[in-house]
Design a protein around this motif. Structure first.
Motif: not given
Length: 455
Positions: A184-192, A163-169
Motif C-alpha cells: 500500500x505504501x508503494x501504491x501511494x507513492x506510484x499514485x503521487x 485521494x491522499x496521494x496527491x498531497x504530501x500529507x
C-alpha cells in the motif's frame, strides 16, 4: 463324453485367462485363453511356478501370494508382456476342512481402458488449466488500480489512498503483520507526483539501534571504526524528491524516536561525523502492526512523534475479514510463481474451497508463501488437497457435513447460521457490534442467540 471331458471342454472354451495354482504357486490348470493372453503356449505353463514366471517377466504382481496372505478374494491390476494391463481377480478354494488348497485367478485385458483413463486425466488436467487461466484472467478484473481484491474494504482503501496521494500529507498505515502495508505504501507513492523519484524503505525493526542513525542519516569518512572510506549517503538523503517509508516504526527505541521526530519536522539533518547540514525533500509514509496509542499511554512511544506520523491513518483489514479477496489473490500468486519457476500448475476446486475457509493469521504474506510452496513441491499438474501441508487441511468431517444429504437444506443452513453467530460472539463484546459485522439488526442477533441457546 464323460463328466471329466465335459468339464474340460467347458473350461477350455472360455476365452478369458483362468489360472489355477496350489498354495505354493505351481500351476495345476490353465485355460486355453491363458496362453493367448500371455503370448505363450498354455501347455508350457503347466507345472511351472508363478514366481519363476514373474522373474522371467511374464506378469507381475502375482495373485497367489496375495490370496494366500489374505485368504480372501483380491482384485488388482497386473502388468503382462509388452506392458499390457490386466485386471486380475484371485479367489481362494478350500477343502471340506477349510484348508486352502487352490488359488483360482482370472483376468481381463484393460490396457485400452487404462489408456482411456490416462487420456481422460490428461484432458481433465487441461480443462482445469483452462478453467484456472480463465479464473486468473477474471482475477485481473478483480483489481482496483493494481491492488488485488474485490471486497468493499479494498475498494474503500484504494479510494482513500488515491485521494491522499496527491498531497504530501504524512500517512500512517495500520494493520496486522503480512496484511500488505508495504504494498500500500508503494501504491501511494506510484499514485503521487513523486512517482518518478525514489521509494526508500527503512525497516525500523531490522536495523540495530546503534546503527540506526548511521543508516538513516549516513556518515562521513572516519566517523567511526569500520566506516566506509569516503563516507556514505543515508536513506533519508537517498529519498530526495521521493517517498521515505518507515516500516515497523513502532519498533523504534525512544532515543531514535527523537531523531526521527526532528527529521520529520525540519527535513534537515547531519551525517554522523559531519558538520554540513543536509536538506531532503521527501514524502513520509509510516507503517506499524503495534497499537501506538497504547504504546504512548505506556510511555513506550513519544506522543509528539505519534501525532506527527498519524496525520492520515489508514487501517488495512486482515484477510480473514475479507474472504472474497482470497481466490483472486490465489490465482494471482499461482500465475506469478508458475512463471517464476517455469511450472504448469492448476488448483483443484476443492483446494480453492479449502483455502477460502482458512483464517490466514499471517494474512496475504502467509497465503503467498503457501502458494509458492505448493507450486514448487507438488508433483502433478493439478494441485490436490494432499499437496497442502497438514496445518492447511480442514477436518474430514467438514466435507462430510457439506455432503450430508440426510438432513434438510434448512437444517444445514441453521448449522452454518449458528456457527456464524458463535464466531461473532467470540470476536465482539456487544450484540450491536455483532449485528454490524453480520449485516443484520441488533434485535435479530438477540433473537437468534436465544434460538440457538448461545449465552
Amino acid at each position: 463324453m464323460d463328466s471329466w471331458n465335459e468339464y474340460k471342454a467347458i473350461f477350455h472354451s472360455l476365452q478369458d485367462d483362468i489360472l489355477v495354482t496350489d498354495p505354493d504357486g505351481f500351476i495345476v490348470k490353465a485355460s486355453e485363453g491363458t496362453g493367448t493372453v500371455y503370448g505363450v503356449k498354455t501347455k508350457d505353463l503347466m507345472g511351472r511356478s508363478v514366481y519363476d514366471l514373474e522373474k522371467e517377466g511374464l506378469f507381475t504382481p502375482l495373485a497367489t501370494p496375495k490370496v494366500v496372505q489374505s485368504n480372501k478374494r483380491v482384485t488388482f491390476v497386473q502388468t503382462g508382456p509388452n506392458d499390457q494391463k490386466l485386471l486380475v481377480t484371485g479367489l481362494p478354494v478350500h477343502d471340506e476342512n477349510g484348508k486352502l488348497i487352490r488359488i483360482v485367478s482370472y483376468s481381463h485385458d484393460v490396457t485400452e481402458l487404462m489408456e482411456i483413463k490416462a487420456g481422460m486425466e490428461e484432458m481433465s488436467a487441461e480443462m482445469e488449466r483452462v478453467r484456472n487461466e480463465l479464473n486468473w484472467l477474471k482475477s485481473q478484473q478483480d483489481t482496483v488500480d493494481g491492488i488485488i481484491g474485490r471486497s468493499e474494504d479494498i475498494r474503500k482503501l484504494v479510494a482513500t489512498a488515491k485521494q491522499i496521494s496527491g498531497v504530501d500529507v504524512n500517512v500512517l498505515l495500520l494493520g496486522e503483520s503480512g496484511v500488505g502495508k508495504s504494498e500500500m505504501a508503494r501504491f501511494i507513492h506510484k499514485q503521487s507526483e513523486r512517482r518518478d523519484h525514489p521509494f526508500i524503505e527503512v525497516n525500523c525493526g531490522a536495523i540495530p539501534e546503534s546503527l540506526f542513525e548511521a543508516e538513516l542519516f549516513g556518515y562521513e569518512d572516519g566517523a567511526f571504526t569500520g566506516a566506509r572510506k569516503g563516507g556514505r549517503m543515508g536513506l533519508a538523503e537517498l529519498a530526495e524528491g521521493g517517498t521515505l517509508f518507515l516500516d515497523e516504526v513502532g519498533e523504534l527505541s525512544l532515543s531514535n524516536q527523537v531523531k526521527v521526530l526532528k527529521l520529520i519536522q525540519e527535513k534537515r539533518f547531519y551525517r554522523v561525523g559531519g558538520r554540513k547540514e543536509i536538506h531532503s525533500d521527501f514524502r513520509l509514509v509510516s507503517a506499524t502492526n503495534r497499537d501506538l496509542e497504547k504504546a504512548v499511554s505506556e510511555k513506550l512511544f513519544r506522543e509528539d512523534l505519534y501525532f506527527r506520523l498519524n496525520v492520515v491513518p489508514i487501517t488495512l483489514t486482515p484477510l480473514r475479514d475479507r474472504r472474497e479477496d482470497i481466490i483472486p489473490l490465489v490465482h494471482n500468486f499461482l500465475n506469478k510463481f508458475c512463471q517464476q519457476y517455469n511450472r504448469k500448475r492448476v488448483m483443484d476446486k476443492k483446494v480453492l474451497h479449502e483455502l477460502s475457509q482458512l483464517d490466514w493469521r499471517g494474512n496475504v504474506r502467509e497465503l503467498m508463501n503457501l502458494i509458492e510452496r505448493v507450486v514448487v513441491t507438488s508433483n502433478t499438474p493439478i494441485i490436490h488437497l494432499d499437496d497442502l501441508p497438514e496445518p492447511y487441511r480442514l477436518k474430514e468431517d467438514t466435507y462430510s457435513e457439506m455432503n450430508n444429504f440426510s438432513e434438510s437444506l434448512q437444517e444445514s443452513l441453521e448449522k452454518v447460521e449458528k456457527r456464524k453467530i458463535e464466531e461473532a460472539k467470540r470476536k465482539f463484546r456487544t450484540t450491536t457490534k455483532m449485528a454490524e459485522a453480520l449485516g443484520i439488526s441488533q434485535p435479530s442477533v438477540v433473537r437468534k442467540m436465544k434460538k440457538y441457546r448461545i449465552n
